[in-house]
Design a protein around this motif. Structure first.
Motif, mmCIF file in Angstrom:
data_model
loop_
_atom_site.group_PDB
_atom_site.id
_atom_site.type_symbol
_atom_site.label_atom_id
_atom_site.label_comp_id
_atom_site.label_asym_id
_atom_site.label_seq_id
_atom_site.Cartn_x
_atom_site.Cartn_y
_atom_site.Cartn_z
ATOM 1 N N GLY A 116 1.439 -18.874 10.064
ATOM 2 C CA GLY A 116 0.019 -18.971 9.766
ATOM 3 C C GLY A 116 -0.749 -17.691 10.043
ATOM 4 O O GLY A 116 -1.937 -17.601 9.708
ATOM 5 N N HIS A 117 -0.083 -16.721 10.667
ATOM 6 C CA HIS A 117 -0.757 -15.453 10.949
ATOM 7 C C HIS A 117 -0.745 -14.560 9.706
ATOM 8 O O HIS A 117 0.153 -14.675 8.862
ATOM 9 N N THR A 118 -1.714 -13.706 9.621
ATOM 10 C CA THR A 118 -1.740 -12.744 8.519
ATOM 11 C C THR A 118 -0.742 -11.632 8.811
ATOM 12 O O THR A 118 -0.807 -10.986 9.854
ATOM 13 N N THR A 119 0.205 -11.434 7.887
ATOM 14 C CA THR A 119 1.218 -10.401 8.072
ATOM 15 C C THR A 119 1.239 -9.473 6.865
ATOM 16 O O THR A 119 0.685 -9.780 5.807
ATOM 17 N N ALA A 120 1.897 -8.355 7.043
ATOM 18 C CA ALA A 120 2.054 -7.379 5.966
ATOM 19 C C ALA A 120 3.416 -6.734 6.117
ATOM 20 O O ALA A 120 4.036 -6.779 7.190
ATOM 21 N N SER A 121 3.867 -6.133 5.026
ATOM 22 C CA SER A 121 5.140 -5.432 5.109
ATOM 23 C C SER A 121 4.985 -4.235 6.042
ATOM 24 O O SER A 121 3.873 -3.765 6.287
ATOM 25 N N LEU A 122 6.117 -3.766 6.553
ATOM 26 C CA LEU A 122 6.062 -2.645 7.474
ATOM 27 C C LEU A 122 5.433 -1.423 6.813
ATOM 28 O O LEU A 122 4.660 -0.688 7.440
ATOM 29 N N GLY A 123 5.757 -1.228 5.536
ATOM 30 C CA GLY A 123 5.195 -0.091 4.820
ATOM 31 C C GLY A 123 3.686 -0.212 4.672
ATOM 32 O O GLY A 123 2.943 0.754 4.878
ATOM 33 N N GLU A 124 3.230 -1.432 4.281
ATOM 34 C CA GLU A 124 1.793 -1.641 4.128
ATOM 35 C C GLU A 124 1.071 -1.487 5.467
ATOM 36 O O GLU A 124 0.001 -0.867 5.545
ATOM 37 N N ALA A 125 1.665 -2.092 6.509
ATOM 38 C CA ALA A 125 1.061 -1.992 7.834
ATOM 39 C C ALA A 125 1.029 -0.549 8.316
ATOM 40 O O ALA A 125 0.042 -0.097 8.909
#
Length: 501
Positions: A116-125
């Motif tokens: 349920g947490h907002t996540t992003a790819s490592l590259g995007e982050a």
């Protein structure tokens, strides 16, 4: 995955062509990652596998490139701490970044603990954090530049002050020389008056003396004539001589001599002494009063230019925590009976045990005190501290507090430019310049210090339970403030908290 395999093969082929030109003995550098599969002699790793958590050289990397069973393994450039690239719980490679908890997660983490947490790819982050980091870097660079300019401004101001003080000292010297000249003229005037008095008195005495000497001569002459008559041989001779002498009508009266009293001369001493004392008192009071007023106006002009904050007043502890500062004690200031522990946050009185600290000019020698390494200046600041024991005091002070003296003004309870709270046998009190103010509380283990430079106030709060104001001091702060602690008795303790924790 085929593209990754093709890329790796191209890289491997390129590496082979280079290796063919090199000597058979491979030169390793300290920063090189070693192959984990080479047992006899170490070799430089070409790739690291995030699935195997192992780094491979050219030879041992071939199965990952040629065997289809390794096609799902993720190869990256060689990593020293490859274990840090995987989840300690699930032993899977980090593939996502949780923007909510700001941490790297594997696929299982994303499905369970971070569901349920907002996540992003490592590259995007990475790109997002890199942008934020660059923005922060720009802000810090701008602040650093501003600090450097402020330092240059202060240094230039210091040079101007030194130059101006020298010029003022020349003028002061000239004015005091004029004052000295005036005093010398006044002295000469008094001496001239005294010399005039002396001349007049001596001239008067001299003229009277001349007159008396003349009268004495006349009387002596009359005495000689009388003596001569007394020696007359006949009555006729005596009577004729007496008749002649009597015709001269000798005046035997002597004018009374009035000796002027010298008491009025001694009165000059009283006049000069009294006048001198009056002038000295006037000069000293005039200089002291006017210079004091000038100093009060001048100290504010040295403050760094800054506009007061328009932020609202604080109401809750969370409002204060926005301005929290994490401070540490400076070991070079601690008294020999004080021990600093826990990352320089905890200060304890270990009397009678002394610590073999080196001699430092900033170390407190008589009062068992210590000061923080960091200072607070301009704006708003909040610090929390735990206190333990009857005799524990904490507050803020100017850096210029005397470190070696035994007088009360060298202690934070007696120094004019320190403001503190603490516990003694009478209870819990606030202190400034030797004046004690009862806070009318007893059970306190944690206090909050809030400093607002622009409003010129330092406030102390009881944060043991719900925040409650203990006391507020108002002052015209002209220098940075340092948190300073006084532990008067054995086992007294103060711990500087990380208020955000």
């Amino acid at each position: 995955m085929a593209d990754l395999s093709s890329t790796c093969e191209d890289h491997l082929e390129s590496h082979r062509s280079v290796s063919a030109e090199e000597t058979t003995v491979q030169t390793l550098l300290p920063q090189d990652v070693l192959c984990d599969s080479c047992m006899d002699s170490p070799s430089k790793a070409l790739k690291s596998c995030l699935t195997c958590l192992v780094s491979y050289c050219e030879t041992h990397l071939r199965p990952h490139l040629e065997n289809t069973k390794f096609q799902n393994h993720r190869l990256v450039d060689p990593l020293h701490d490859i274990d840090c690239q995987t989840c300690e719980v699930h032993r899977l490679p980090f593939e996502r970044f949780c923007l909510m908890d700001e941490c790297c997660v594997c696929m299982d983490c994303e499905s369970h603990e971070h569901k349920g947490h907002t996540t992003a790819s490592l590259g995007e982050a990475h790109a997002q954090m890199e942008t934020e980091l660059q923005r922060k870097h720009k802000e810090i660079s701008q602040s650093t530049t501003a600090a450097e300019k402020a330092i240059e401004k202060l240094q230039s101001n210091n040079d101007s002050i030194k130059s101006l003080v020298q010029d003022v000292c020349v003028t002061v010297g000239q004015q005091f020389a004029c004052l000295h000249t005036a005093l010398e003229e006044a002295r000469k005037g008094v001496v001239e008056v005294l010399e005039g008095e002396q001349k007049q008195a001596l001239t008067q005495a001299e003229n009277i003396q001349v007159h008396l000497e003349q009268r004495r001569s006349e009387l002596m002459k009359s005495l000689t004539q009388i003596n001569k008559l007394s020696r007359s041989k006949t009555d006729v001779e005596f009577l004729q001589g007496y008749s002649e002498w009597k015709k001269e009508k000798t005046d035997v009266c002597i004018p009374p001599v009035h000796i002027n009293s010298t008491d009025h001369l001694t009165s000059y001493i009283h006049v000069v002494t009294d006048s001198t004392q009056e002038l000295c008192d006037l000069i000293l009071s005039c200089y002291k009063e006017k210079l004091s007023m000038l100093c009060k106006r001048g100290t504010k002009s040295l403050m760094v230019d800054s506009q007061p904050s328009a932020l609202p007043d604080q109401e809750t502890r969370e409002d204060f925590l926005k301005y929290s500062r994490s401070l540490t004690f400076d070991p070079d200031t601690a008294h020999h009976f004080l021990r600093i522990t826990e990352d320089n946050r905890k200060l304890t009185n270990t009397s009678p045990w002394q610590h073999s600290y080196s001699d430092k000019p900033n170390r407190f020698e008589y009062w068992r005190q210590a000061m923080t390494s960091e200072s607070v200046y301009m704006g708003r600041h909040y610090i929390e501290a735990e206190l333990s024991g009857e005799g524990a005091h904490v507050g803020v002070s100017y850096r210029s507090i005397d470190r070696k003296g035994e007088h009360n003004s060298s202690c934070i309870t007696g120094y004019d430019f320190s403001w503190c709270v603490g516990r003694n046998s009478r209870g819990f009190s606030a202190w400034n310049a030797g004046v004690e103010t009862d806070c009318k509380v007893t059970d306190i283990t944690r206090v909050g210090l809030y400093i607002d430079f622009h409003r010129g106030c330092v406030s102390f709060y009881n944060t043991t339970g719900p925040m409650r104001l203990l006391h507020t001091y108002t002052a015209d702060f002209t220098e940075p403030l340092y948190v300073t602690v006084w532990l008067s008795k054995k086992d007294n303790m103060v711990y500087l908290l990380n208020a955000k924790c």
